[in-house]
Design a protein around this motif. Structure first.
Motif, mmCIF file in Angstrom:
data_model
loop_
_atom_site.group_PDB
_atom_site.id
_atom_site.type_symbol
_atom_site.label_atom_id
_atom_site.label_comp_id
_atom_site.label_asym_id
_atom_site.label_seq_id
_atom_site.Cartn_x
_atom_site.Cartn_y
_atom_site.Cartn_z
ATOM 1 N N GLY A 162 -10.231 23.012 36.414
ATOM 2 C CA GLY A 162 -9.271 23.956 36.513
ATOM 3 C C GLY A 162 -9.592 24.807 38.510
ATOM 4 N N TYR A 163 -8.603 25.052 38.976
ATOM 5 C CA TYR A 163 -8.572 25.524 40.675
ATOM 6 C C TYR A 163 -8.559 27.195 39.972
ATOM 7 C CZ TYR A 163 -9.017 20.735 41.511
ATOM 8 O OH TYR A 163 -9.240 19.510 41.301
ATOM 9 N N HIS A 164 -9.060 28.004 40.573
ATOM 10 C CA HIS A 164 -9.139 29.644 40.661
ATOM 11 C C HIS A 164 -8.765 29.939 42.224
ATOM 12 C CE1 HIS A 164 -8.932 28.279 36.627
ATOM 13 N NE2 HIS A 164 -9.939 28.396 36.632
ATOM 14 N N TYR A 165 -8.172 30.798 42.768
ATOM 15 C CA TYR A 165 -8.335 30.796 43.409
ATOM 16 C C TYR A 165 -6.973 31.943 43.941
ATOM 17 C CZ TYR A 165 -5.413 27.075 45.174
ATOM 18 O OH TYR A 165 -4.781 25.899 45.529
ATOM 19 N N GLN A 166 -6.914 32.514 45.242
ATOM 20 C CA GLN A 166 -6.092 33.315 45.690
ATOM 21 C C GLN A 166 -5.658 32.916 47.073
ATOM 22 O OE1 GLN A 166 -7.437 37.329 45.430
ATOM 23 N NE2 GLN A 166 -7.205 37.494 43.662
ATOM 24 N N VAL A 167 -4.081 33.080 47.233
ATOM 25 C CA VAL A 167 -2.930 32.667 48.710
ATOM 26 C C VAL A 167 -2.310 34.025 49.205
ATOM 27 C CG1 VAL A 167 -3.996 30.080 48.495
ATOM 28 C CG2 VAL A 167 -1.786 31.211 47.906
ATOM 29 N N LEU A 168 -1.772 34.182 49.452
ATOM 30 C CA LEU A 168 -0.751 35.095 50.529
ATOM 31 C C LEU A 168 0.365 34.313 50.199
ATOM 32 C CD1 LEU A 168 -3.212 36.539 53.755
ATOM 33 C CD2 LEU A 168 -3.078 37.047 51.439
ATOM 34 N N THR A 169 0.684 35.435 49.569
ATOM 35 C CA THR A 169 2.618 34.924 49.877
ATOM 36 C C THR A 169 4.069 36.067 50.517
ATOM 37 O OG1 THR A 169 2.775 36.522 47.287
ATOM 38 C CG2 THR A 169 2.362 33.876 46.872
ATOM 39 N N ASP A 170 3.687 37.166 50.353
ATOM 40 C CA ASP A 170 3.949 38.113 51.264
ATOM 41 C C ASP A 170 3.441 39.597 52.399
ATOM 42 O OD1 ASP A 170 6.159 39.854 52.097
ATOM 43 O OD2 ASP A 170 7.490 39.006 51.022
ATOM 44 N N LEU A 171 3.663 39.129 53.216
ATOM 45 C CA LEU A 171 2.776 40.234 54.264
ATOM 46 C C LEU A 171 2.901 41.850 53.713
ATOM 47 C CD1 LEU A 171 1.560 37.909 57.148
ATOM 48 C CD2 LEU A 171 0.191 38.794 55.090
ATOM 49 N N TYR A 172 4.818 41.899 53.138
ATOM 50 C CA TYR A 172 4.824 43.350 53.481
ATOM 51 C C TYR A 172 4.581 43.902 54.758
ATOM 52 C CZ TYR A 172 4.548 43.115 48.648
ATOM 53 O OH TYR A 172 4.783 42.699 46.301
ATOM 54 N N GLY A 173 5.270 42.986 56.009
ATOM 55 C CA GLY A 173 5.256 43.322 57.279
ATOM 56 C C GLY A 173 3.419 44.171 57.654
ATOM 57 N N ALA A 174 3.066 43.851 57.219
ATOM 58 C CA ALA A 174 1.766 43.473 57.801
ATOM 59 C C ALA A 174 1.275 42.320 59.114
ATOM 60 C CB ALA A 174 -0.052 43.648 56.573
ATOM 61 N N ALA A 175 0.551 41.880 59.557
ATOM 62 C CA ALA A 175 0.278 41.031 60.284
ATOM 63 C C ALA A 175 -0.793 40.119 59.624
ATOM 64 C CB ALA A 175 -0.740 41.764 62.225
ATOM 65 N N GLY A 176 -1.456 40.431 59.226
ATOM 66 C CA GLY A 176 -2.274 39.298 58.041
ATOM 67 C C GLY A 176 -2.716 40.378 57.728
ATOM 68 N N TYR A 177 -4.237 39.416 56.696
ATOM 69 C CA TYR A 177 -4.649 40.165 55.081
ATOM 70 C C TYR A 177 -6.225 39.120 56.227
ATOM 71 C CZ TYR A 177 -7.766 41.355 51.148
ATOM 72 O OH TYR A 177 -8.086 41.860 50.565
ATOM 73 N N LYS A 178 -7.452 41.161 56.155
ATOM 74 C CA LYS A 178 -8.817 40.581 56.676
ATOM 75 C C LYS A 178 -9.812 40.500 55.805
ATOM 76 C CE LYS A 178 -10.567 41.892 60.502
ATOM 77 N NZ LYS A 178 -11.491 43.233 61.638
ATOM 78 N N ASP A 179 -9.989 39.428 55.268
ATOM 79 C CA ASP A 179 -10.981 38.656 54.105
ATOM 80 C C ASP A 179 -12.557 38.852 54.641
ATOM 81 O OD1 ASP A 179 -11.185 38.218 51.174
ATOM 82 O OD2 ASP A 179 -11.662 36.409 52.649
ATOM 83 N N ASN A 180 -13.263 39.288 53.245
ATOM 84 C CA ASN A 180 -14.711 38.848 53.872
ATOM 85 C C ASN A 180 -15.323 38.759 52.312
ATOM 86 O OD1 ASN A 180 -14.342 41.115 52.707
ATOM 87 N ND2 ASN A 180 -16.430 42.005 54.017
ATOM 88 N N ALA A 181 -14.438 37.690 51.417
ATOM 89 C CA ALA A 181 -15.383 37.983 49.745
ATOM 90 C C ALA A 181 -16.071 36.757 50.259
ATOM 91 C CB ALA A 181 -14.179 37.474 49.231
#
Length: 862
Positions: free
Chosen positions: A419-438
């Protein structure tokens, strides 16, 4: 997975010619045949036979599915079966829930042609992945309790077995069109070639349905395809290849709103709840000034299943059935990720006056964030939690008839799952992006802005692509499961007596792989790595039973069994971490049942009495609200171990046919499901930090004698009943109606409420009883060619538009005090403040059942 073979067709034909009707176990009296095809438990399908197999079973035929399912959820066709409770849950397409004898789907064996399809990591069944079964099922059987499957599966509550169509069905086809409320539209085409002179046959089906459900903004689109190709090499060898899938996307409602908000956001402002209310979507203004809906919660999945079946009839007494299968599922579910400052997406400043998200405000707030200077998680975006997998297996079953009385079978069921479990983005809701440090393997936070469209369905039967590491955010972990099992069964049949004894052993190996963990890092004083290595767990079960036919009218049966059941993956590695549970133990289930059956020309009935005890159960409960020692609250999840449950009850079902044109179907079930003794709990906030709770300090849950409720947003009834009428005033016209009652309906157990011993006395919130009525008809228009005919039909569900609560996520009583700091009624009870609806405190989060809905169909068979 799906097994199609010639023997299944034999069973399906046997069942379809029996006198079964609408989920009642009414079949022909016992036959005296001693052929190997008439043994008590057949092949790997293990379909219960009336007055032979000593289990409680109910059967539904394909014609009944076509006639009555309409635009309901697939499990809802079972609602007139004793001890079964199927709801639409949040109301999204395919999101329905199912319980049998008080057990949820994680502990119900859902099978397709005898193959288990429960998720190998957590046991869940997502019916949105299996919507195509409604089109290709020839027979659906529910076995309550232990069931007759020989496999090493823990059917604690029961077994639901779908038997699909076979490649060598009679030549012909069908075209169907269905319409219904909220834009429901379904079209399908099916064709069977029949078996040619050289032994080749094929069966094909393709369907599409789309529209919305009764709930706001629950649009969906779903396809289904099925192809079976058979080749009878000779009288001894038969091959069949099958592929089927139901790729779909659907917008959801996964958060249960408070009853107060259902009433507050009713556009009619008449004091009644607005049952269609959905707080999981909102609106934004497009470039043309139009108000456009946008879902925050959605689901999408494609789970193609391929299998190759080989039936080898060695001789008159021996047969070997072997199945190779593969399923590579791809998809996930969307939701929000991140905050803007301290504001989450549910902050009051991000909601409009209708209780929906104000995306214009969210877009503007996101656009103002400078990602170069902001911290990680500083924008609100829509992510998708990916839950994909690769699944391969082999099942082999050898059957041998020793003599006219004794039959034996041995086999193996082996599976590999990743099983593969992870997150991807589907909509930025007007943002320039998402900063991630996980990802702890990357030193510097990174900005991610690659998007994945959840409506872009995957049709690749071999799995399709997975997102690369650079597109993943939040978390990235895999689960690897190895399953090896063996089973054996002895059956005895002579005159009026049938009996069986069955046993199985299994080894289940779990490995957790966390791609964001640094090898050699320290956790709770222990060294952890990306890969945990396999943790192997041994399990077994043994069960047996006997049926005795007193005469042609009366029979009695009994069965009992014991399971040592391996826990699920998140029990082995709790708290989403790389450490093995130090208190890990198998769950123990013991069950016993006795039953009586009566058969006559006009009346058939069954009565069952059962008791199941489940010890050492482990349970994770999400979306919990906890009270801390300083009297503040926080949200998170709880992990409970040491649970013991007792489920016992009485069931009745019967059919009475006083005249050829009239049939009456009835059912009643009464249960007593409760916790025995207390349990221990560990609570965590949403960031996996351990919590100390008010009351017991968070170490003990006072559950002794408390009624069993659901584990998340669902509820469990302990009394159900139904009465149905079918009238046939003229040939080919069926008019039918059903009354259904649900009572002793208990909400989910709210963990935070049971850390105080006083909670034992009041128990779990009991919801109001309710009664529902459904009606429908079908009429067949025959043409000169007997093989060609039209069928028209319609169904109306909840005819009288009953307002009722089907599920509840909380257990807040009217005598509880209001504690919210800014609430003007703080300090008063909900009853004192007048904040009650139909006897239930309006602070409870719940799902209301659908109002009146309808569906109509037109089909042409040729």
């Amino acid at each position: 997975m799906k097994l199609i073979n010639k023997s299944i067709l034999t069973v399906a034909i046997t069942l379809s010619t029996a006198s079964v009707y609408y989920a009642q176990q009414v079949q022909d009296t016992v036959t005296k045949s001693k052929d190997i095809d008439e043994v008590i438990l057949r092949g790997v399908t293990d379909i219960a036979k009336d007055r032979k197999t000593p289990v409680a079973a109910s059967t539904i035929k394909a014609a009944q599915l076509v006639e009555r399912l309409g635009n309901q959820e697939l499990p809802e066709i079972l609602n007139t079966t004793p001890s079964v409770y199927a709801t639409k849950s949040g109301g999204g397409f395919g999101d329905g829930g199912l319980t049998i004898r008080g057990f949820e789907t994680r502990n119900i064996a859902v099978m397709v042609n005898g193959m288990p399809v429960n998720d190998m990591e957590g046991g869940a069944v997502y019916f949105s992945n299996w919507t195509g079964l409604a089109d290709v099922t020839s027979t659906l059987q529910v076995q309550r309790g232990l069931g007759s499957s020989k496999l090493a599966i823990a059917s604690v509550g029961g077994t639901v077995n779908f038997l699909t169509r076979s490649a060598d069905m009679k030549k012909g086809g069908a075209i169907r069109l269905g319409v219904g409320n909220d834009g429901y539209l379904k079209t399908s085409f099916a064709y069977n070639t029949g078996k040619s002179d050289n032994g080749v046959s094929a069966s094909f089906l393709m369907s599409r349905q789309a529209g919305g459900t009764y709930i706001e903004n629950t649009d969906y689109e779903s396809y289904a395809y099925f192809l079976a190709v058979g080749y009878e090499i000779n009288k001894k060898h038969n091959l069949q290849f099958t592929i089927t899938s139901a790729p779909q996307w659907h917008d959801q409602r996964t958060f249960a709103p408070t009853i107060q908000n259902y009433i507050k956001y009713n556009p009619d402002h008449d004091g009644d709840p607005y049952r269609k209310y959905n707080s999981d979507f909102g609106y934004y203004t497009d470039a043309s000034g139009n108000r456009v809906p946008l879902a925050n919660r959605s689901n999408y999945y494609s789970k193609p299943v391929m299998m190759l079946n080989w039936d080898w009839t060695m001789n008159e007494k021996s047969k070997l059935s072997t199945v190779l299968y593969m399923s590579n599922g791809r998809g996930g579910g969307t939701g929000e990720l991140g905050k803007i400052g301290t504001k989450s997406i549910t902050d009051a400043s991000f909601l409009d006056t209708e209780g929906h998200f104000n995306y214009d405000a969210i877009f503007a707030a996101n656009a103002a964030v400078n990602l170069n200077t902001a911290g990680a998680g500083s924008t609100i975006v829509r992510r998708s939690n990916i839950n994909s997998h690769n699944w391969y297996g082999i099942l082999a079953n050898f059957q041998h008839k020793i003599n006219d009385n004794w039959n034996v079978s041995v086999g193996t069921d082996d599976r590999y799952y990743y099983g593969y479990h992870y997150q991807v983005l589907t909509d930025l809701y007007g943002a320039a992006g998402y900063k991630d440090n996980a990802n702890k393997n990357i030193a510097t936070p990174r900005i991610v802005n690659t998007l994945y469209d959840y409506k872009n369905l995957s049709w690749n039967p071999f799995g399709g692509k997975l997102a690369p590491a650079q597109d993943q955010v939040g978390y990235s972990n895999d689960g690897e499961v190895l399953w090896y099992s063996g089973f054996a069964q002895v059956e005895y049949t002579k005159d009026k007596l049938s009996a069986f004894l069955q046993g199985s052993v299994s080894n289940q190996g779990y490995q957790r792989i966390d791609n964001y963990v640094v090898d050699g890092s320290t956790l709770k004083g222990q060294t952890v790595n990306t890969k945990t290595g396999f943790k192997n767990l041994f399990g077994y079960n043994v069960k047996g039973g006997a049926n005795y036919n007193i005469n042609e009218n009366h029979n009695v049966f009994a069965n009992l069994g014991y399971y040592s059941k391996q826990p699920f993956l998140n029990t082995v590695y709790p708290s989403n971490q790389q450490l093995v549970n130090p208190t890990l133990t198998n769950e123990k289930i013991s069950s016993a049942e006795v039953g009586y059956g009566f058969r006559s020309a006009k009346f058939n009935a069954n009565v069952n009495v059962y008791r199941t005890q489940w010890k050492d159960r482990w349970l994770r409960k999400t979306s919990q609200t906890f009270t801390l020692p300083d009297n503040t609250t926080t949200t998170g999840y709880a992990e409970i171990n040491g649970i013991t449950e007792v489920h016992q009850g009485v069931e009745f079902d019967g059919v009475y046919k006083p005249f050829n044109f009239l049939e009456i179907q009835g059912m009643f079930s009464w249960g007593d499901y409760y916790y025995k003794g207390n349990a221990s709990v560990a609570a965590f906030d949403d960031n996996n930090n351990p919590l100390t709770l008010a009351g017991s300090g968070g170490s003990e849950l006072y559950l002794d004698k408390v009624k069993v409720g659901g584990s998340s947003n669902n509820s469990i009834p302990q009394m159900t009943a139904s009465l149905g009428l079918t009238v046939k005033p003229v040939k080919d016209l069926n008019i039918f109606g059903t009354w259904r009652y649900v009572g002793k309906l208990y909400s989910t157990v709210d963990v935070g409420s049971f850390t105080n011993i006083a909670a034992q006395d009041r128990g779990v919130l009991q919801l109001p009883d309710f009664n529902l009525f459904d009606v429908g008809f079908s009429y067949k228009i025959r043409l000169k060619n007997e093989a060609q005919y039209f069928t028209i039909g319609a169904n109306v569900y909840n005819l009288f538009d009953k307002i009722y609560i089907s599920d509840s996520a909380t257990s807040i009583f009217g005598t509880d005090k209001i504690t919210a700091t800014n609430d003007p009624d703080k300090g008063k009870t909900y009853e004192e403040a007048g904040r009650m609806y139909n006897g239930v405190a309006t602070a409870n989060r719940a799902y209301f059942g659908f109002g009146t809905t309808w569906a109509a169909t037109l089909s042409f068979n040729f």
